[in-house]
Design a protein around this motif. Sequence first.
Motif, short mmCIF file in Angstrom:
data_model
loop_
_atom_site.label_atom_id
_atom_site.label_comp_id
_atom_site.label_asym_id
_atom_site.label_seq_id
_atom_site.Cartn_x
_atom_site.Cartn_y
_atom_site.Cartn_z
N ALA A 184 -47.18 19.81 109.90
CA ALA A 184 -46.73 21.07 109.73
C ALA A 184 -45.66 21.13 108.05
N LEU A 185 -45.12 19.55 107.51
CA LEU A 185 -44.45 19.18 106.80
C LEU A 185 -45.63 19.56 105.75
N LEU A 186 -46.63 18.77 106.40
CA LEU A 186 -48.05 18.35 104.92
C LEU A 186 -47.96 20.01 104.28
N THR A 187 -48.42 20.18 103.20
CA THR A 187 -49.03 21.55 102.64
C THR A 187 -49.79 21.78 103.46
N PRO A 188 -50.38 23.31 103.32
CA PRO A 188 -51.54 24.49 103.60
C PRO A 188 -52.53 23.19 104.40
N LYS A 189 -53.15 22.83 103.17
CA LYS A 189 -54.28 22.26 102.39
C LYS A 189 -54.73 20.94 103.56
N TRP A 190 -53.77 20.26 103.06
CA TRP A 190 -53.72 18.90 103.98
C TRP A 190 -53.43 19.28 105.61
N GLN A 191 -52.62 19.90 105.86
CA GLN A 191 -52.55 20.53 107.66
C GLN A 191 -54.05 21.36 108.28
N LYS A 192 -54.86 21.59 106.73
CA LYS A 192 -55.82 22.11 107.89
C LYS A 192 -57.19 21.06 107.59
N ALA A 193 -56.56 19.70 106.74
CA ALA A 193 -57.98 18.02 106.83
C ALA A 193 -57.68 18.38 108.29
N ILE A 194 -56.16 18.05 108.74
CA ILE A 194 -56.33 16.93 109.70
C ILE A 194 -56.44 17.66 110.82
N LEU A 209 -49.63 4.25 111.69
CA LEU A 209 -49.94 5.55 111.48
C LEU A 209 -51.56 6.30 111.52
N PHE A 210 -51.63 6.54 112.62
CA PHE A 210 -53.54 6.69 112.55
C PHE A 210 -53.73 8.63 112.11
N VAL A 211 -54.21 8.69 111.08
CA VAL A 211 -54.22 10.09 110.66
C VAL A 211 -55.78 10.39 111.01
N ALA A 212 -56.61 11.45 111.86
CA ALA A 212 -57.52 11.84 111.51
C ALA A 212 -57.88 13.30 110.55
N VAL A 213 -59.03 13.03 109.70
CA VAL A 213 -59.34 13.61 109.04
C VAL A 213 -60.69 14.38 109.18
N LYS A 214 -61.04 15.94 108.72
CA LYS A 214 -62.05 16.36 108.65
C LYS A 214 -62.97 16.31 108.30
N HIS A 215 -62.47 16.04 107.26
CA HIS A 215 -64.36 15.00 106.12
C HIS A 215 -63.63 14.70 105.55
N PRO A 216 -64.83 13.54 105.55
CA PRO A 216 -64.79 12.16 104.28
C PRO A 216 -64.15 12.48 103.36
N GLY A 217 -63.91 13.75 103.06
CA GLY A 217 -63.45 13.94 101.20
C GLY A 217 -61.89 13.60 101.17
N PHE A 218 -62.34 14.38 102.24
CA PHE A 218 -59.79 14.51 102.64
C PHE A 218 -59.46 13.40 102.79
N LYS A 219 -60.55 12.15 103.32
CA LYS A 219 -59.67 10.75 103.87
C LYS A 219 -59.54 10.27 102.15
N MET A 220 -60.19 10.01 101.47
CA MET A 220 -60.49 9.47 100.12
C MET A 220 -59.05 10.01 99.00
N GLU A 221 -58.62 11.19 99.66
CA GLU A 221 -57.51 12.16 98.75
C GLU A 221 -56.14 11.55 99.47
#
Length: 146
Positions: free
Chosen positions: A31-41, A51-63
């Motif tokens: 919830a502390l993250l921006t809305p764009k990153w909230q949707k990405a995680i 800290l392990f963060v799983a993203v939904k799309h590989p493009g968000f991983k790079m960002e």
Amino acid sequence: MKKASMILSHLSSQPQFKLLKKQECYQNFIALLTPKWQKAIAFVYVKNMTLFVAVKHPGFKMELNYNRDLLKSLLTQLTNNIQACESLQANNVVIFHSKYHPVDEQKTSQTTPHYQERAQGDFTLPTDDDLKEKFERIKSIIRCKP
């Protein structure tokens, strides 16, 4: 009369429900993250001071790889400000693409296309008996199809 929030806080303080507290801390972190990153995680967890963060799309991983320091600082702020989340300390941040996450796509029905047979089975038969027999078999197959 007890309120529902009071009952839930009492239940979450029980040792068998300690995972609920961690999950609530993970949700606070997201919830502390921006809305764009909230949707990405897809999900977050801490294991062995990482800290392990799983993203939904590989493009968000790079960002998010470029913003590891931001993620680490948000986690330290969360642990400093919320007493229940003190156990979520991490020295490293690992970001990975997770193919195991709920898909937010609309359901599409997949159908197998059915094509009508365009051949009628009307062709001239050769004089050779072997070829004639094979052509007759092909003709019967074509005519049997609806």
